[in-house]
Design an enzyme around this catalytic site. Structure first.
Site, PDB file in Angstrom:
ATOM      1  N   SER A  68     -28.191  -7.461  28.462  1.00  0.00           N
ATOM      2  CA  SER A  68     -28.184  -8.438  29.558  1.00  0.00           C
ATOM      3  C   SER A  68     -29.454  -8.453  30.393  1.00  0.00           C
ATOM      4  O   SER A  68     -29.580  -9.287  31.297  1.00  0.00           O
ATOM      5  CB  SER A  68     -26.976  -8.194  30.467  1.00  0.00           C
ATOM      6  OG  SER A  68     -25.806  -8.703  29.881  1.00  0.00           O
ATOM      7  N   LYS A  71     -31.002 -11.816  30.689  1.00  0.00           N
ATOM      8  CA  LYS A  71     -30.677 -12.818  31.708  1.00  0.00           C
ATOM      9  C   LYS A  71     -31.810 -13.007  32.707  1.00  0.00           C
ATOM     10  O   LYS A  71     -31.841 -14.012  33.435  1.00  0.00           O
ATOM     11  CB  LYS A  71     -29.377 -12.440  32.419  1.00  0.00           C
ATOM     12  CG  LYS A  71     -28.143 -12.516  31.512  1.00  0.00           C
ATOM     13  CD  LYS A  71     -26.862 -12.221  32.281  1.00  0.00           C
ATOM     14  CE  LYS A  71     -25.620 -12.403  31.407  1.00  0.00           C
ATOM     15  NZ  LYS A  71     -25.371 -11.293  30.497  1.00  0.00           N
ATOM     16  N   SER A 132     -23.462 -10.410  36.115  1.00  0.00           N
ATOM     17  CA  SER A 132     -23.885 -10.543  34.721  1.00  0.00           C
ATOM     18  C   SER A 132     -22.888 -11.373  33.914  1.00  0.00           C
ATOM     19  O   SER A 132     -22.627 -11.099  32.744  1.00  0.00           O
ATOM     20  CB  SER A 132     -24.061  -9.159  34.068  1.00  0.00           C
ATOM     21  OG  SER A 132     -24.868  -9.246  32.914  1.00  0.00           O
ATOM     22  N   LYS A 257     -31.813  -5.956  37.011  1.00  0.00           N
ATOM     23  CA  LYS A 257     -30.849  -6.365  35.989  1.00  0.00           C
ATOM     24  C   LYS A 257     -30.510  -5.224  35.031  1.00  0.00           C
ATOM     25  O   LYS A 257     -31.391  -4.603  34.441  1.00  0.00           O
ATOM     26  CB  LYS A 257     -31.398  -7.543  35.175  1.00  0.00           C
ATOM     27  CG  LYS A 257     -30.337  -8.217  34.326  1.00  0.00           C
ATOM     28  CD  LYS A 257     -29.340  -8.957  35.191  1.00  0.00           C
ATOM     29  CE  LYS A 257     -28.021  -9.227  34.493  1.00  0.00           C
ATOM     30  NZ  LYS A 257     -27.181  -8.031  34.312  1.00  0.00           N
TER      31      LYS A 257
END
Length: 434
Positions: A68, A71, A132, A257
């Site tokens: 993730s 992202k 997320s 993140k």
């Protein structure tokens, strides 16, 4: 008999001495590495966010799963689309069968989306940045590009534009395609996953912070209620538990993140700011002392990197106007003067370990032809400053860039007239004969 014993004793002494020498050579490096940054991860890097100076790297060019952390590229493209007027924060996304089905998968990080519902870009963005949320990310991708396939192409194109050559995006979320229920973007494999190196993740993180620093206003929120006051409300707790007041709290942490899949392991691109210095730390596939991946492991590894980085101090290696000893001037051809004075144009600053303030040195790297040919104008760039560390290695920067450390002429040397040039050439010819 005694001679044999003496010879045997001498041989053993020699062996022990050799072993001692080997240990003296090997052990300091191992101990120093462990004491410097004890990072248990497949790859790691910590950099100065302002300049891109690499303070420590560990297998940071290896291409690995990024989960993730992908992202961040989706976030970058969203901010860019808003900046360019392609979409607005108030634009409504009409849920598709694809995003709806993904949002109902309890194995994944998600906020539930109604099949007949619509959601603003602001709502979907907050769900993506804080929780997320995967279906929310797909919704953003479909809004910007029409399809996730087209959005993935945008992700790969933007990576190249950023100077990232090893990125391979196959979806907008970072999930393994096998989790997308057979609806993964056309042209990608059913078991593929996004990959990149730790160094490239740091480049992406820096680009996001440089171009859209407002990302931190959302990334630093510990928790938020999605669709508060409606039957669909859900409490979104930030996966970055290094934020203030959370389980792995770290002073100065405000983003950015996390990422976790079986392939990518426990990974994190974090950023923290202290005393005016912002660092970016990336860990990929972090494990504990037993070799097991966990949330604790990735945040412990990040803490070690940031602790190490904040042990550096900003130091002015050269002052504006400072000259290089022995290279205070450079030769000039066809000029009214044979040499032109040169000096550093701007101060040269970098982060250095507190205990090694005096260990760094500089060299002049000429970028102009040698010798310079008149006329040479005051302020004309002639070279760059190379900074070398205590082991004589050039200080590294993301994308191979060097700091803005130009060397320029500090005076003007006009071109000599044709007669003076001819006389000089004749004099040099005669001098060469003798």
């Amino acid at each position: 008999m005694e001679d044999n014993r003496v010879k045997s004793l001498v041989k053993w002494v020699q062996v022990l001495m050799i072993m001692a020498v080997v240990l003296m050579i090997v052990m300091p490096n191992r101990v120093q590495a462990e004491e410097t940054v004890p990072v248990l991860a497949d790859a790691a890097i910590v950099v100065d966010s302002e300049t891109g100076q690499i303070l420590y790297g560990q297998n940071d060019k290896a291409v690995l799963g990024i989960a993730s952390m992908s992202k961040m590229m989706s976030e970058y493209l969203l901010f860019e689309a808003i900046e360019e007027g392609v979409v607005s924060w108030d634009d409504e996304y009409e849920v598709t069968d694809y995003s709806h089905r993904i949002s109902q998968d309890l194995r994944l990080s998600n906020v539930p989306l109604r099949r007949d519902g619509s959601y603003t870009m602001k709502e979907l963005y907050e769900a993506m940045a804080i929780y997320s949320a995967n279906a929310a990310t797909i919704g953003i991708a479909e809004t910007i590009a029409g399809t996730e396939k087209e959005f993935v192409q945008m992700m790969n194109d933007k990576a190249k534009e950023m100077g990232i050559e090893d990125a391979h995006f196959v979806n907008s979320t970072g999930l393994n395609n096998s989790f997308l229920l057979g609806m993964h973007p056309e042209g990608t494999g059913e078991d593929e996953e996004n990959t990149m190196s730790a160094r490239s993740v740091a480049i992406l993180t820096k680009a996001l912070l440089d171009d859209y620093p407002e990302i931190l206003d959302t990334a630093k929120i510990p928790e938020l209620m999605f669709r508060k006051g409606t039957p669909d409300q859900i409490r979104m707790v930030n996966w970055n538990t290094m934020l203030p007041g959370m389980d792995h709290e770290y002073d100065g942490m405000d983003g950015l993140k996390t990422g976790t899949t079986d392939f990518a392991g426990h990974s994190f691109a974090g950023t923290a700011k202290r005393d005016g210095i912002r660092l970016i730390a990336v860990v990929m596939k972090a494990v504990d002392a037993e070799g097991e991946g966990s949330y604790d492991a990735r945040f412990n590894a990040t803490r070690a990197l940031l602790d190490y980085g904040f042990g550096f101090q900003e130091t002015e290696i050269m002052k504006a106007g400072q000259q290089f000893m022995g290279q205070e001037s450079l030769p000039v051809a066809k000029g009214e003067k044979d040499h032109v004075a040169v000096a550093v144009k701007e101060p040269v600053r970098l982060l250095v370990p507190s205990a090694q303030q005096e260990a760094y040195r500089t060299e002049l790297e000429l970028t102009a032809g040698a010798p310079l040919e008149a006329a040479v104008e005051e302020g004309q760039l002639v070279g760059k400053v190379r900074v070398l560390d205590s082991e004589n290695n050039e200080v590294e920067y993301l994308k191979g860039e060097k700091p803005a450390a130009d060397v320029a002429a500090t005076e003007t040397v006009e071109r000599a007239n044709w007669f003076a040039i001819s006389m000089k050439s004749a004099a040099d010819f005669i001098k060469g004969l003798f």
